[in-house]
Enzyme design. Sequence first.
Site, PDB file in Angstrom:
ATOM      1  N   ARG A  51       0.839  -1.202   0.000  1.00 16.58           N
ATOM      2  CA  ARG A  51       0.000   0.000   0.000  1.00 16.58           C
ATOM      3  C   ARG A  51       0.879   1.259   0.000  1.00 16.58           C
ATOM      4  NH1 ARG A  51       1.461   2.154   4.099  1.00 16.58           N
ATOM      5  NH2 ARG A  51       0.173   3.964   3.714  1.00 16.58           N
ATOM      6  N   GLY A  52       0.202   2.408  -0.160  1.00 12.48           N
ATOM      7  CA  GLY A  52       0.949   3.662  -0.292  1.00 12.48           C
ATOM      8  C   GLY A  52       1.232   3.851  -1.773  1.00 12.48           C
ATOM      9  N   ALA A  53       0.874   5.036  -2.302  1.00 16.53           N
ATOM     10  CA  ALA A  53       0.899   5.234  -3.753  1.00 16.53           C
ATOM     11  C   ALA A  53       2.238   4.877  -4.419  1.00 16.53           C
ATOM     12  CB  ALA A  53       0.480   6.674  -4.065  1.00 16.53           C
ATOM     13  N   ARG A  93      -7.167  -1.059  -7.370  1.00 11.40           N
ATOM     14  CA  ARG A  93      -7.418   0.166  -6.592  1.00 11.40           C
ATOM     15  C   ARG A  93      -7.416   1.351  -7.555  1.00 11.40           C
ATOM     16  NH1 ARG A  93      -4.372   1.140  -1.076  1.00 11.40           N
ATOM     17  NH2 ARG A  93      -6.371   2.085  -0.557  1.00 11.40           N
ATOM     18  N   GLN A 200      -3.617   3.123   9.506  1.00  7.13           N
ATOM     19  CA  GLN A 200      -2.230   3.215   9.009  1.00  7.13           C
ATOM     20  C   GLN A 200      -1.367   4.102   9.908  1.00  7.13           C
ATOM     21  OE1 GLN A 200      -4.969   3.502   7.153  1.00  7.13           O
ATOM     22  NE2 GLN A 200      -4.692   2.784   5.063  1.00  7.13           N
ATOM     23  N   ASP A 241      -2.023  10.662  -3.084  1.00  2.23           N
ATOM     24  CA  ASP A 241      -2.291   9.553  -4.014  1.00  2.23           C
ATOM     25  C   ASP A 241      -2.487  10.024  -5.447  1.00  2.23           C
ATOM     26  OD1 ASP A 241      -3.121   8.453  -1.235  1.00  2.23           O
ATOM     27  OD2 ASP A 241      -2.830   6.726  -2.566  1.00  2.23           O
ATOM     28  N   ASN A 251      -5.856  12.178  -1.003  1.00  2.54           N
ATOM     29  CA  ASN A 251      -5.043  11.431  -0.036  1.00  2.54           C
ATOM     30  C   ASN A 251      -6.000  10.718   0.914  1.00  2.54           C
ATOM     31  OD1 ASN A 251      -2.398  10.695   0.991  1.00  2.54           O
ATOM     32  ND2 ASN A 251      -2.871  11.952   2.777  1.00  2.54           N
ATOM     33  N   LYS A 252      -5.445   9.992   1.845  1.00  4.02           N
ATOM     34  CA  LYS A 252      -6.238   9.177   2.769  1.00  4.02           C
ATOM     35  C   LYS A 252      -7.400   9.947   3.377  1.00  4.02           C
ATOM     36  CE  LYS A 252      -5.952   5.776   3.377  1.00  4.02           C
ATOM     37  NZ  LYS A 252      -6.838   4.858   2.608  1.00  4.02           N
TER      38      LYS A 252
HETATM   39  O1  MRU Z   1      -4.923   3.219   1.486  1.00  3.06           O
HETATM   40  P1  MRU Z   1      -3.464   3.484   1.592  1.00  3.06           P
HETATM   41  O2  MRU Z   1      -2.885   3.043   2.889  1.00  3.06           O
HETATM   42  O3  MRU Z   1      -2.704   2.941   0.403  1.00  3.06           O
HETATM   43  O4  MRU Z   1      -3.350   5.075   1.541  1.00  3.06           O
HETATM   44  C1  MRU Z   1      -2.088   5.660   1.624  1.00  3.06           C
HETATM   45  C2  MRU Z   1      -2.114   7.124   1.608  1.00  3.06           C
HETATM   46  O5  MRU Z   1      -3.146   7.761   1.549  1.00  3.06           O
HETATM   47  C3  MRU Z   1      -0.773   7.804   1.584  1.00  3.06           C
HETATM   48  O6  MRU Z   1      -0.813   9.026   2.262  1.00  3.06           O
HETATM   49  C4  MRU Z   1      -0.376   8.059   0.119  1.00  3.06           C
HETATM   50  O7  MRU Z   1      -0.494   6.901  -0.636  1.00  3.06           O
HETATM   51  C5  MRU Z   1       1.001   8.596   0.004  1.00  3.06           C
HETATM   52  S1  MRU Z   1       2.211   7.407   0.468  1.00  3.06           S
HETATM   53  C6  MRU Z   1       3.734   8.105   0.287  1.00  3.06           C
END
Ligand code: MRU
Length: 353
Positions: A51-53, A93, A200, A241, A251-252
């Site tokens: 996970r994480g972009a 996703r 997270q 993201d 973003n989240k």
């Molecule tokens: O659903 P996730 O855990 O993949 O979401 C992650 C985020 O929103 C992060 O802030 C984003 O991907 C940036 S990670 C460097």
Amino acid sequence: MQYLESDPVRLDEDRENIIVIDQRALPEKLVFLKLNKAEEMYDAIKTLAVRGAPCIGVFAGYCIAILAKSVSGSFNEFRNKMAEYAGYLESARPTAVNLSWALNRQMKLIASMEKDKTDSIREALMEEAVRIHEEDIGLCLSISEYGLSLLHDGDGILTHCNAGALATTRYGTGLGPILLGTKRGMRFHVYSDETRPLLQGIRLSSYELAMAGVDETVICDNMAGLVMKQGRIDAVLVGCDRIAANGDVANKIGTCTVAILAKYYGIPFYVLGPYSTIDTDCASGDDIKIEERGSEEISSLWYERDFSVKGVKYYNPAFDVTDHSLITAIITDKGILRPPFEKAIKEIRGAKK
Ligand code: MRU
């Protein structure tokens, strides 16, 4: 600064499998998964093992390189099968643009090699995947340096979700300046939103910050306003993201609320992300597709018993969009972008449209 045992995504020695840290098991257990099948890869993205972009982007590059090993036939057959795999993985996703960005980069490479033998294409895909990975490490370092230039020793910093080394392939974006500054002897106090519903913040950011020896406090998401009012926060740092052409940022879920609070209390709100997260095909945040996930993530996932009341509806968007007017600066590997973001983004992207 490399305080994790391994990048969250890497190849095994024979380059036959992708080894990933299963982020669903953290912080309780450090579990590694070995993946080489399309269904396993899809599942890893969908269920947030990976996970994480930026991390999803690096993983996607490797997925294509590994899947290509078992595809043969004419160039068209090869390309069609790889396009099918890419479409399948992309459907896991929708919000983080790095997924489609890395898949498209690999598919473009295939398209450019029509005259080459399949073996050479496979090799090129593997090299490209490694390049995407190495690039990510460099991008994060650069973002961390730019971000650090905006911070001061002793700052109180609020962060949301996890934009650290687990969400990239090393160092991180949102957490990058904190980790870099800490390594250089600076001291920060970091407030980490727990980040409902998938936690997270409490599971991953606090784990990373603890390993790096950063002074940290975890708060529930609804406490951010109070700690800001109490004067504990000098800056907010978050990842992203997808960044639209006008500077709106997905973003989240919960990020937008934090940005509104920061604006109210006059606290700088910084978004950190690599150029690959900018999507100029989205004119504004309205064009960004927001992922919706299952209700069990809210009602029962982290509870010992299911709290859901029969017949009650749940709404679980995984991301929100922060309007560009709430953002103080977007910190990229190419520099610190200030409003007006549309112009600043055009400048670093070379006015694509
Ligand atoms: O659903 P996730 O855990 O993949 O979401 C992650 C985020 O929103 C992060 O802030 C984003 O991907 C940036 S990670 C460097």
